[in-house]
Design a protein around this motif. Structure first.
Motif, mmCIF file in Angstrom:
data_model
loop_
_atom_site.group_PDB
_atom_site.id
_atom_site.type_symbol
_atom_site.label_atom_id
_atom_site.label_comp_id
_atom_site.label_asym_id
_atom_site.label_seq_id
_atom_site.Cartn_x
_atom_site.Cartn_y
_atom_site.Cartn_z
ATOM 1 N N LEU A 7 51.787 51.017 44.147
ATOM 2 C CA LEU A 7 51.367 50.847 42.754
ATOM 3 C C LEU A 7 52.417 51.402 41.791
ATOM 4 O O LEU A 7 52.590 50.901 40.688
ATOM 5 N N MET A 12 47.536 42.044 47.573
ATOM 6 C CA MET A 12 48.504 42.839 46.818
ATOM 7 C C MET A 12 49.921 42.349 47.116
ATOM 8 O O MET A 12 50.769 42.289 46.221
ATOM 9 N N CYS A 62 46.364 56.554 36.854
ATOM 10 C CA CYS A 62 45.609 55.464 36.237
ATOM 11 C C CYS A 62 45.292 55.759 34.776
ATOM 12 O O CYS A 62 45.218 56.899 34.356
ATOM 13 N N LEU A 77 46.411 41.507 38.822
ATOM 14 C CA LEU A 77 45.881 41.850 40.138
ATOM 15 C C LEU A 77 44.586 42.634 39.961
ATOM 16 O O LEU A 77 44.563 43.671 39.312
ATOM 17 N N PRO A 80 48.062 51.197 36.236
ATOM 18 C CA PRO A 80 46.818 50.513 36.579
ATOM 19 C C PRO A 80 45.676 50.990 35.683
ATOM 20 O O PRO A 80 45.640 52.162 35.307
ATOM 21 N N VAL A 129 47.506 45.598 36.682
ATOM 22 C CA VAL A 129 46.567 45.951 37.735
ATOM 23 C C VAL A 129 45.266 46.460 37.133
ATOM 24 O O VAL A 129 45.263 47.401 36.342
ATOM 25 N N ILE A 180 41.616 47.922 38.308
ATOM 26 C CA ILE A 180 40.905 48.445 39.475
ATOM 27 C C ILE A 180 39.482 48.777 39.047
ATOM 28 O O ILE A 180 39.278 49.433 38.025
#
Lengths: 407, 279
Positions: free
Chosen positions: B142, B110, B182, B122, B38, B164, B166
């Protein structure tokens, strides 16, 4: 060799985990660093540093680790290859130079280049051998060698340049706080509990009870969750606190937002807490400190904001206040001890930078109250202490004051 | 990383016609895509964090699934919601077949992204709004890109790993375990050069003179010390729209800044600027 860089980062309190380091290795195996130092700077930062406040520390670590590497050998080898492959570069040369060029064929040139990259330990300007600026070596920038290869100079800014600028200095955590940041830090100061009127539908319990009730609806209500923490805030005003007035007012704004705490009271004092606390900064009306102590629960959280700087006599001598009538018999430190003994958890937030703490009255007060600097980090640590307890930071050597205090 | 989910080739994203990315951001996006992790984007409000996901989806021609997180959002809500109240209602007042629990299971954003037939982008927007434990509750999903619906026993597994994105406003500390997984990027406030490009994309007909004047004022305003909230890119774009619609010529306006309210949003800031102008 990069492992050392990992420890360089960790030394500067950047919490790089093995997990992240492995991700970096994986990314480098995929070539995501573009085989260049600039690429590595970006890639490593994006994978290992997850907080803008640490970017400056990253820049520092990067500078100190890579300070001797002015150019990046892998990328330069590519540049060299491209340069040599372009016949136009050869047209401008004199016949003698072209003859010299033939002696120095591509493989040989590259070997020389790589070898010199290895040998060269520092930045170099001028001369006829090392890679650097000026001079007549075939490698470097701004030089006079006929086939001199321009390396590094111009183009996009290099990682070293970016790191050197230290653009992220302003994001460090040890500088000013705005209301919103204080607000967020104070959110840690909560203990939620259900108390008061039943006014919220408890869905899970309703389903549960209805099931047990053979499908006949049984609706359950409960009180909403509210913060049960009660806070008493005492603020030092005037005199040496004047430079910090703006910061303290921000803290007050954030702390006094309605509905934040179950109970919130704030009082002012000047210099040190004596027998009287005041309702506002004009120091006219207020309540006796003894009344505050008797009128508060022991589990209310006491937060004191002040620089804790004063003449030792103002802290340690009975009746030390310059402003109060002679009824102030107990010394400032005595009043502080009484407050500290009553409130189970208390924290002192000091707007004075902590590097100036040692050797002043701050040492004495920090032996009575846990003291933290009024920065984002300090505030967070203070809040954690108020909620969970733990070790109080030690400041200097308070024992050297004991004799004075006893006298 | 899950091996059963295919990874896309590297270097896919380079902005869109209406979204200018800096080199660093483009690089971070591509690293995140290549490593199948992500991408956590932080930055001042109004620097285009949310727009990044929209434009990434547009650039790669993938559907976008948005999950706007609120202070009351729970991690499980993003996967699925079991609508007990509807089932209870149906059972008492005779609705549909209440024996089929699957009918009362609604996938959250999700869940939808993982159940999608093809690759999606997403967006988990403003993850810091939710409870402090929220990101930790999503770690497994995730990582593995799969989850189980307890009530029906159904296992939802992503066919292709979603990209993803965020976003976070930097308001709360996110848990370390979450951060470790991440790729992080902080969107810095654009430089004047980048800002010129951005404005041109939104207002293609703007003249050089007007662009210069507006940027001069805008960066001057941002440099004002003690401002509570500095005006952002999106506010600059709005301000220029307002100027254009009203036909105000900046060169002719003496004294104050027209439509200041589009740039400064707190009374204290407007007051502060007023004081400075007088001084």
């Amino acid at each position: 060799m990069l492992i050392d860089f990992l420890f360089e980062l960790r030394k500067r309190k950047i919490p790089v985990s093995t997990h992240e380091w492995m991700a970096l290795m994986e990314a480098m195996a995929l070539g995501l660093h573009d085989s260049s130092l600039d690429g590595f700077y970006r890639l490593c930062r994006t994978l290992t540093v997850k907080d803008i406040a640490l970017y400056d520390a990253y820049d520092e670590a990067f500078l100190s680790y890579f300070k001797d590497i002015q150019v990046d050998s892998i990328k330069l080898t590519e540049e060299l290859r491209a340069w040599l492959a372009d016949p136009r570069n050869l047209e401008t040369l004199t016949p003698e130079q072209q003859a010299a060029m033939k002696e120095l064929d591509f493989e040989k040139l590259r070997e020389m280049f790589e070898q010199r990259m290895k040998e060269q330990k520092e930045r170099h300007d001028g001369g006829n051998r090392w890679i650097g600026t000026g001079g007549t070596s075939p490698f470097g920038t701004g030089g006079k060698h006929p086939t001199g290869l321009r390396v590094g100079g111009g183009g996009a800014r290099s990682a070293m340049g970016v790191a050197d600028e230290r653009r992220f200095r302003d994001y460090r955590r040890d500088i000013v706080l705005d209301v919103r940041q204080i607000d967020m830090a104070l959110r840690g100061l909560r203990r939620l509990g259900r108390e008061g009127a039943v006014e919220e539908l408890d869905l899970d319990e309703t389903v549960e009870r209805t099931g047990k009730n053979a499908g006949d609806l049984d609706i359950v209500f409960r009180p909403p969750r509210r913060n049960r923490v009660k806070v008493v805030l005492l603020m030092d005003v005037g005199g040496s606190m004047d430079p910090h007035a703006e910061l303290v007012s921000r803290l007050f704004t954030a702390a006094s937002r309605s509905g934040r705490f179950a109970k919130f009271r704030s009082y002012y004092f000047h210099n040190c807490v004596y027998n009287q606390l005041y309702d506002d900064a004009s120091l006219r009306t207020g309540i006796p400190t003894a009344d505050l102590i008797s009128g508060s629960d022991r589990d209310e959280k006491l937060v004191i904001v002040g620089d804790a700087l004063m003449h030792p006599a103002e802290l340690l001598d009975p009746g030390g206040s310059m402003y109060l009538a002679s009824t102030a018999r107990a010394s400032g430190i005595e009043w502080l001890r009484r407050l500290s003994a009553h409130f189970r958890s208390a924290a002192w937030l000091n707007p004075e930078p902590d590097r100036f703490w040692s050797g002043t009255t701050i040492e004495v007060i920090a032996s009575v109250f846990g003291m933290w600097a009024l920065t984002l980090d300090g505030l967070a640590a203070g809040v954690r202490y108020l909620v969970r307890g733990g070790e109080r930071p030690r400041v200097g050597d308070p024992s050297r004051w004991v004799k004075a205090a006893g006298g | 990383m899950a091996d059963d989910v295919s990874d896309p080739p590297f270097e896919q994203f380079s902005g869109t016609a209406t979204y200018i990315v800096s080199d660093d951001l483009r690089h971070a996006v591509n690293v995140a895509v290549a490593l199948a992790r992500p991408l956590l984007v932080r930055g001042e409000p109004g620097t285009g964090k949310t727009l990044l996901a929209e434009n990434l989806a547009a650039a790669l021609a993938l559907p976008l699934v948005r999950w706007h997180v609120k202070s009351t959002t729970k991690a499980k809500d993003g996967l699925y919601v079991y609508d007990t109240v509807a089932r209870l209602h149906d059972s008492r007042f005779g609705g549909d077949d209440v024996k089929d629990i699957a009918k009362y299971i609604k996938l959250g954003p999700m869940g939808e992204a993982l159940a999608a037939p093809s690759r999606v982008v997403l967006l988990i927007d403003e993850i810091d709004k939710a409870d402090i434990e929220f990101p930790n509750d999503l770690l497994l999903e995730l990582d593995a890109m799969r989850f189980r619906i307890d009530e029906t026993g159904r296992e939802v597994v992503a066919r292709e790993r979603p990209i993803v994105i965020i976003t976070s406003n930097n308001e709360k500390e996110l848990p370390d375990a979450f951060l470790r997984r991440c790729v992080f990027h902080y969107i810095q406030f654009p430089t004047r050069e980048l800002m010129q490009e951005i404005v041109r994309v939104h207002h293609p007909d703007i003249t050089d003179r007007v662009l210069d004047q507006t940027l001069e004022l805008f960066f001057g305003l941002r440099a004002t010390p003690k401002l509570r909230k500095k005006p952002s890119t999106s506010e600059l774009i709005d301000w220029i729209s307002a100027l254009k619609k009203s036909g105000v010529d900046l060169g002719r306006v003496g004294g104050g800044i027209p439509f200041l309210g589009t740039l400064l949003k707190t009374e204290a800031d407007i007051e502060l600027l007023g004081k400075r102008a007088k001084a």
